[in-house]
Structure formats: C-alpha cells, structure tokens
Design a protein around this motif. Structure first.
Motif, PDB file in Angstrom:
ATOM      1  N   TYR A 173      -9.669   4.168  -4.726  1.00 53.50           N
ATOM      2  CA  TYR A 173      -8.593   3.566  -5.524  1.00 53.50           C
ATOM      3  C   TYR A 173      -9.175   2.492  -6.443  1.00 53.50           C
ATOM      4  O   TYR A 173      -8.930   2.462  -7.643  1.00 53.50           O
ATOM      5  N   LYS A 174      -9.992   1.622  -5.837  1.00 56.11           N
ATOM      6  CA  LYS A 174     -10.590   0.531  -6.626  1.00 56.11           C
ATOM      7  C   LYS A 174     -11.496   1.102  -7.721  1.00 56.11           C
ATOM      8  O   LYS A 174     -11.481   0.636  -8.861  1.00 56.11           O
ATOM      9  N   LYS A 208       0.862  -1.181   0.000  1.00 60.65           N
ATOM     10  CA  LYS A 208       0.000   0.000   0.000  1.00 60.65           C
ATOM     11  C   LYS A 208       0.903   1.237   0.000  1.00 60.65           C
ATOM     12  O   LYS A 208       1.991   1.217   0.583  1.00 60.65           O
ATOM     13  N   ILE A 209       0.395   2.302  -0.608  1.00 59.67           N
ATOM     14  CA  ILE A 209       1.190   3.535  -0.701  1.00 59.67           C
ATOM     15  C   ILE A 209       1.568   4.075   0.668  1.00 59.67           C
ATOM     16  O   ILE A 209       0.744   4.108   1.577  1.00 59.67           O
ATOM     17  N   ASN A 210       2.836   4.468   0.807  1.00 63.16           N
ATOM     18  CA  ASN A 210       3.217   5.262   1.963  1.00 63.16           C
ATOM     19  C   ASN A 210       4.095   6.410   1.498  1.00 63.16           C
ATOM     20  O   ASN A 210       5.059   6.194   0.770  1.00 63.16           O
ATOM     21  N   PHE A 211       3.743   7.648   1.895  1.00 66.85           N
ATOM     22  CA  PHE A 211       4.487   8.817   1.418  1.00 66.85           C
ATOM     23  C   PHE A 211       5.810   8.985   2.146  1.00 66.85           C
ATOM     24  O   PHE A 211       6.773   9.485   1.599  1.00 66.85           O
ATOM     25  N   TYR A 212       5.831   8.575   3.413  1.00 63.54           N
ATOM     26  CA  TYR A 212       6.984   8.915   4.244  1.00 63.54           C
ATOM     27  C   TYR A 212       8.050   7.822   4.300  1.00 63.54           C
ATOM     28  O   TYR A 212       9.234   8.116   4.363  1.00 63.54           O
ATOM     29  N   ASP A 213       7.652   6.570   4.269  1.00 61.04           N
ATOM     30  CA  ASP A 213       8.635   5.515   4.499  1.00 61.04           C
ATOM     31  C   ASP A 213       8.227   4.219   3.806  1.00 61.04           C
ATOM     32  O   ASP A 213       7.053   4.004   3.548  1.00 61.04           O
ATOM     33  N   GLY A 214       9.201   3.375   3.548  1.00 66.32           N
ATOM     34  CA  GLY A 214       8.902   2.071   2.967  1.00 66.32           C
ATOM     35  C   GLY A 214       9.933   1.646   1.943  1.00 66.32           C
ATOM     36  O   GLY A 214      11.086   2.066   1.982  1.00 66.32           O
ATOM     37  N   MET A 261      -4.646   1.623  -1.144  1.00 66.79           N
ATOM     38  CA  MET A 261      -4.364   2.661  -0.163  1.00 66.79           C
ATOM     39  C   MET A 261      -4.547   2.042   1.222  1.00 66.79           C
ATOM     40  O   MET A 261      -5.405   1.180   1.410  1.00 66.79           O
ATOM     41  N   ALA A 262      -3.770   2.513   2.203  1.00 64.78           N
ATOM     42  CA  ALA A 262      -3.805   1.898   3.528  1.00 64.78           C
ATOM     43  C   ALA A 262      -4.963   2.385   4.403  1.00 64.78           C
ATOM     44  O   ALA A 262      -5.080   1.980   5.547  1.00 64.78           O
ATOM     45  N   THR A 263      -5.814   3.275   3.874  1.00 63.68           N
ATOM     46  CA  THR A 263      -6.973   3.725   4.653  1.00 63.68           C
ATOM     47  C   THR A 263      -8.256   3.351   3.894  1.00 63.68           C
ATOM     48  O   THR A 263      -8.253   3.301   2.661  1.00 63.68           O
ATOM     49  N   PRO A 264      -9.344   3.105   4.639  1.00 64.85           N
ATOM     50  CA  PRO A 264     -10.535   2.507   4.014  1.00 64.85           C
ATOM     51  C   PRO A 264     -11.206   3.340   2.911  1.00 64.85           C
ATOM     52  O   PRO A 264     -11.471   2.827   1.830  1.00 64.85           O
TER      53      PRO A 264
END
Lengths: 163, 485
Positions: free
Chosen positions: B322-323, B237-243, B313-316
């Motif tokens: 997104y879908k 899932k997308i993360n802007f800050y880290d990964g 996306m990591a939030t509901p």
C-alpha cells in the motif's frame, strides 16, 4: 460414461430462467444413476467447473438465433455454433474461452461432447420475476423432450459399447 | 455513412453502449456509456420472507453472489436487532476473503491483465487469458487456475455452495467449521498468500519496470480527481466485511464518515434521461454534472477508491505494498484510473493474509455461531463487494415480510466516474476522426479498470458482454459503429 445435464439461467429474471424450469421438470423423469442433473445460475469459468469430470454435458439455456422464432427449441453443439455461453457481464470469460484455456493447460476431464438445447428468447428480460411468458412456458415441455431424447441416444451408445 | 462491424452480434438488448460524439475537427466532443439496468427488484421483493433475501439477492448477479448474500444478511441482522456472535462474524469474514481471492484473481489475469501482459494494442484475439499464458507460460496458467479454485473452495466450505451461498442467517451463520476443514483452508490460504506475492511481483516486473506502461498509467486521459469511498475499521484500515464508510477528498482528507443506517443522509441519486442507471453523489458536495474536482460530489468505489479512502491495510505485507503504491504514484489521492489494477492486487494480498489470520484464530471452530433474533424492523447492511461499496436496505412488516427494499450496487456507485473516465479516455486517444480497434481498446481500458458489473446476471446464449460503440460526427449523424461480443 457420466453425463451432466445443466439447466442454465437466472431463476428470478423471467424468461432468462427457462433452462432452470426445464431442469426442474427433468428431475421427475431422470432416474439413471449415471446422469447428474443440476442448475447453474452462472456462466463462463464457473460453468466449466461444473462440467469437469463428465464425459458428456447437455446445457439447457436460452438462445437468440437471428432466423428463429421466439419459443422455438433448437439443438446446437457448442463447437459448431458461434454461441458463447457466458454471464452477460464483463467480469467473466466465455465458456468457449474457458474451454480453450482448460485444454491449453492440459485439463483431461473436459466433456468430450457438449450439446446445447437452446430455447429461443427474442426479448431479453430486464424486469425481475419468476414467471415465464406464455411462449417460453410452452417451450419447456419441448426442451424436456429433446433433452430426454439426447439422453436416450447416449444410453443406446453405451449399451452398444458394452455388447 | 460508413459502418464497420467487428464480431457480429445478434443480440442488441442488454448490452453496454458507448456513444462518442465528434466535433468539426473530428476530435471528441463528448462520450457516454449507457448501461442497462435490471428493474423491479423492490416490487419483486415485497411480501417475501425476510430470511429468504440472502438467497434471493445472491441470484441477482452471477458475479457477486457472495457480496449480495452478506449485504442482505447484515441488513437482516440490523432489521431483526441482533448482533451475531464473534465467531459467526469471523466465519462470514473468512468466507468473504475467499470470494475476494477468486474474484480479484479472475479480474487481473483474465480481464484487466491482458492489456498489460499482452499489450494494449495487441489484436483482440490475443488480448485474453490465452495470450497471457502464451506469454507468461503454462506453469503460471496452472497456478492461476489453482488459486482461483482455492478461493472458491474456501467460499464453498464455509458457504455450502461456492457460487450461491446458503450460510448467512440473521444473527449468525448456519454452519461451524470442523478441525479438518480448518486444516484444508489453512493449506489453501497459505498457498494463496504466496500466489498474491507472486502476482504483485509480476505486476512490478511487467508493468512498473516498463516506462511506457507507467507513463500510460500516469497519462492525462486516465486521470480522474473524484472523491473516494470505502469501508474502514476503527484504525481507518480497509475492511471488506464490516466497519464504517469513509469518504475522503482529492488530497486524502476525510470529509464524511457514516454508519450503514445513515447512508441516505450522505448519498443521493441523480437521474439523467439518457441513462437507465442512476448516478449517486455526495449530498454534502452536491451534483455539478459530469465533472471531477472538489466541487463535484461524484465519488469512486472499488479497489482504488478503497485504498484512497483508507489509511492502510490491516495486514503487514499488504500494508507495505500500500505504502509503495502511494509513494510510486505521487501520494494521496492516486487519481490514475489504471492504478485500479495495482490496488486490486494489493487487496488480493490483504484478502489472503486476512484469511490466514482468521483461520488461525482459535475461535474459528467455536459452536457459538448464532444469536436469537428480536422483533422485525428496518435495517441496512453494507459490505465492500470486490468492485465497490454495496448497500442493501430493507423494511420489514410485523410478520417479518419485506415491505420495502432498496439496493445500491457497486457499479451504480461508480457510474458517474466510469462515464467520465470513458469520456476522458475517448478525448485523449481519438483525434481527427481516427478510430481503430486498438484505439477503441484504449477507451475500453478506462472502464475495464473498474471491473464493472453491468445488467447483472443475464447470460443468454449467444452471450458475451456485448458492447456497441457508436461514433457520431459533428452533425450528430452516425459515423462508425463497432460491435463486439
């Protein structure tokens, strides 16, 4: 009457940062509690945000005017010049557009007068650095003097209004 | 030679320039976008104290100070061999969400949106935020201003200053959050979630329900089938800050995955003599020129690149959107450049939801916000700037001074793709030498979608983002010039 003096520019982009250099110098001279002096490394919307709530704004920035010489200092008003104060990137609106927008939305706290003290820079720097070129360095005291003159005018007007 | 000048500009340095070459029939043979690039950053940095880099680099650009601030801070974490405490990471990420909120709002409503809300061929004087408000109403205008300011306030509370933060230190942050500040941020974040939902609804009403616009999004001139790149968490899932940085192909299949310190193994920069800017490409695939498809190593970053390179996306709420986007636009990968605008709004919703999660996390008020640093060495920090993947790489000497510095900024990552998008749009809309302002705007729309950030920072008066478009005939002599501030 509250006034804000904003030195605008990029402090790490040579002559582009001339306004910031002027703001640094001004801090030694300005003691009036009603005058705020600050530095803006930004343009457009953010610049407007910094001016909200002041009656008058003096912007010190680099300008490029066709018939002026490198290092000249000019007094301009934002209203009557085609100058648009704006980060040079497509991700912002110009200061004028930001002002129009704020007016349209009923913002009451926009400065009634915006004066630009423009230092003419003919060549836009593309190399990083903190030093000003010789001509622009020489323009800094002139811009300081012109800004102080503007502030004196405001002070005089304020006194007149009080009496 | 006929020259048409629109909006005279007094400054010719530091501008973006599009050169369009026509063939005998007056159709487009080729087009190039030239972007000036600021130079000498490595030399400028040498010998400076490493811990000053988060402040110095945030001056590089008046648009992405927060992104540079944290790419630098993360590079220092790595260079000083320190892992920040969990609370510090959350505070950084929360501040980062604030930056995404104001940045994405600004782009959609002020810069990209006018093309849709007011119309792509509306006169330039109307095609701006004022035009948007005239059409959508003053009340909506007030909401836009309010929520952009909320994003900035969230950033300012955490970062010390909205535009040029001072909170990031190697090993953590300098300031924790008080209970009162938590309350303030929560109120603002909550309101931002609603505003992001509203923005997606607006997009749905104005763009998706209008067949002309959907056709425009799906039309050939705006398609580009490159690879896609973005940072993801362990669930992709997308993360802007880290990964981890993930690269997917034209069908959405993962082809490369790397940690920040491995970037040089995967990204190479190609040099063209007509451009100051370099063109990064995937080492594994190779440089094949300005072409798309699976044999060309050019990739896209930024909102659409990220959505394509992830699996959700990591939030509901954002995940639902997104879908919907992939269902509507025909599955992975979405290659429609104009879908960047939709992707940006989905990311806005994610940023607002994520800021709610973080502010409601009990650990967010923890005092444990910094870990002691180790010996200086070498480090790479990667974050997702609003406009795409941003890489900072420093090598420090024994005293902790900068010996080497290399940055790859988001717009550089997108440079190859932006060039092709401009060329394809020009080919699609300019026929038989017929060029007007409206047609030109259709070309500009192709690069505006990327929300590019040119010659970061210069703002000299009279400013504006000057753009010059030169059109050459088949003998390569100048045929028409368009200039605007």
């Amino acid at each position: 009457m509250k006034t804000i003096v904003l030195g605008i520019g990029n402090p790490i982009l040579r002559d582009d940062g001339a306004g910031i250099h002027v703001a640094h110098q001004l801090k030694h001279y300005i003691t009036d509690q009603k005058v705020t002096i600050d530095e803006a490394y930004t343009g457009g919307m953010n610049l407007l945000d910094m001016m909200i709530g002041y009656d008058k704004a003096i912007l010190i920035d680099t300008v490029n005017i066709a018939d002026a010489k490198n290092g000249e200092v000019k007094r301009l008003t934002l209203q009557n010049s085609s100058a648009t104060c704006h980060s040079c990137n497509p991700h912002d609106v110009s200061l004028q557009e930001a002002l129009r927008l704020a007016e349209k939305l009923g913002e009451k706290n926009i400065p009634k007068e915006i004066i630009v003290i423009g230092i003419v820079v003919k060549e836009i720097p593309i190399q990083f650095g903190e030093q000003l070129s010789k001509n622009i360095q020489a323009a800094v005291p002139k811009a300081v003097e012109m800004t102080l003159l503007e502030l004196k005018k405001i002070q005089r007007r304020r006194k007149k209004e009080l009496t | 030679m006929k020259t048409i000048t629109i909006d005279p500009i007094t400054r010719l340095e530091g501008h973006g320039k599009i050169s369009i070459f026509l063939n005998d029939e007056g159709d487009v043979e080729n087009a190039y976008l030239q972007i000036p690039e600021l130079r000498g950053f490595e030399r400028f940095s040498q010998g400076r104290r490493a811990e000053d880099m988060p402040q110095i680099t945030s001056r590089i650009c008046g648009v992405c100070p927060v992104a540079h601030h944290f790419a630098a801070t993360k590079a220092l974490d790595a260079a000083f061999h320190v892992d920040p405490p969990s609370a510090a990471k959350k505070l950084r990420e929360l501040m980062y969400a604030g930056y995404f909120i104001y940045d994405h709002i600004l782009h959609f409503y002020y810069l990209g949106g006018p093309d849709f809300v007011v119309g792509p061929d509306a006169p330039p004087a109307k095609r701006n935020i004022i035009g948007v408000i005239e059409k959508a109403g003053v009340e909506i205008g007030k909401e836009v201003i309010k929520h952009r300011a909320y994003g900035q306030k969230i950033t300012a509370i955490l970062g010390g200053k909205a535009t040029h933060p001072v909170c990031g230190l190697p090993g953590g942050v300098s300031k924790s959050l008080s209970k009162e500040e938590v309350k303030d941020i929560e109120t603002m974040a909550k309101s931002c979630v609603e505003f992001a939902k509203f923005s997606l609804k607006l997009f749905d009403d104005i763009v998706l329900k209008n067949k002309t616009y959907v056709d425009l999004i799906l039309s050939d001139p705006y398609q580009l089938a490159t690879y896609n790149m973005g940072m993801v968490d362990k669930n992709n899932k997308i993360n802007f800050y880290d990964g981890t940085v993930r690269v997917t192909d034209q069908k959405g299949k993962e082809i490369v995955r790397f940690n920040p310190e491995e970037y040089t193994k995967h990204i190479v920069e190609h040099v063209e003599e007509w451009s100051y800017i370099k063109f990064p490409y995937l080492k594994k695939i190779g440089w094949k020129g300005f072409i798309d498809g699976k044999d060309s190593g050019i990739y896209r970053v930024g909102p659409l690149g990220r959505l394509n390179a992830s699996e959700g996306m990591a939030t509901p709420l954002a995940d639902k959107e997104y879908k919907k986007m992939f269902e509507t636009l025909g599955g992975k990968a979405v290659n429609s450049t104009l879908a960047f605008h939709w992707a940006r709004l989905i990311e806005l919703l994610y940023a607002t939801e994520r800021s709610m999660e973080l502010i409601q996390d009990p650990e967010i008020t923890s005092d444990k916000i910094r870990n002691p640093v180790g010996e200086p060495g070498e480090g790479v920090g990667i974050v997702e700037a609003a406009r795409g993947t941003l890489i900072h790489h420093y090598k420090l000497d024994k005293k902790g001074l900068i010996e080497k510095a290399n940055l790859i900024v988001a717009t550089t990552n997108n440079a190859g793709a932006i060039n092709m998008s401009v060329r394809n749009a020009a080919k699609g809309v300019i026929k038989k030498g017929n060029v007007s302002n409206g047609i030109l705007n259709m070309v500009e729309m192709a690069f505006r979608a990327y929300d590019p950030c040119f010659a970061c920072a210069t703002h000299t008066l009279p400013g504006g983002m000057p753009l010059e478009v030169n059109i050459y005939d088949h003998k390569k002599s100048l045929y028409k010039t368009f200039k605007r501030m």
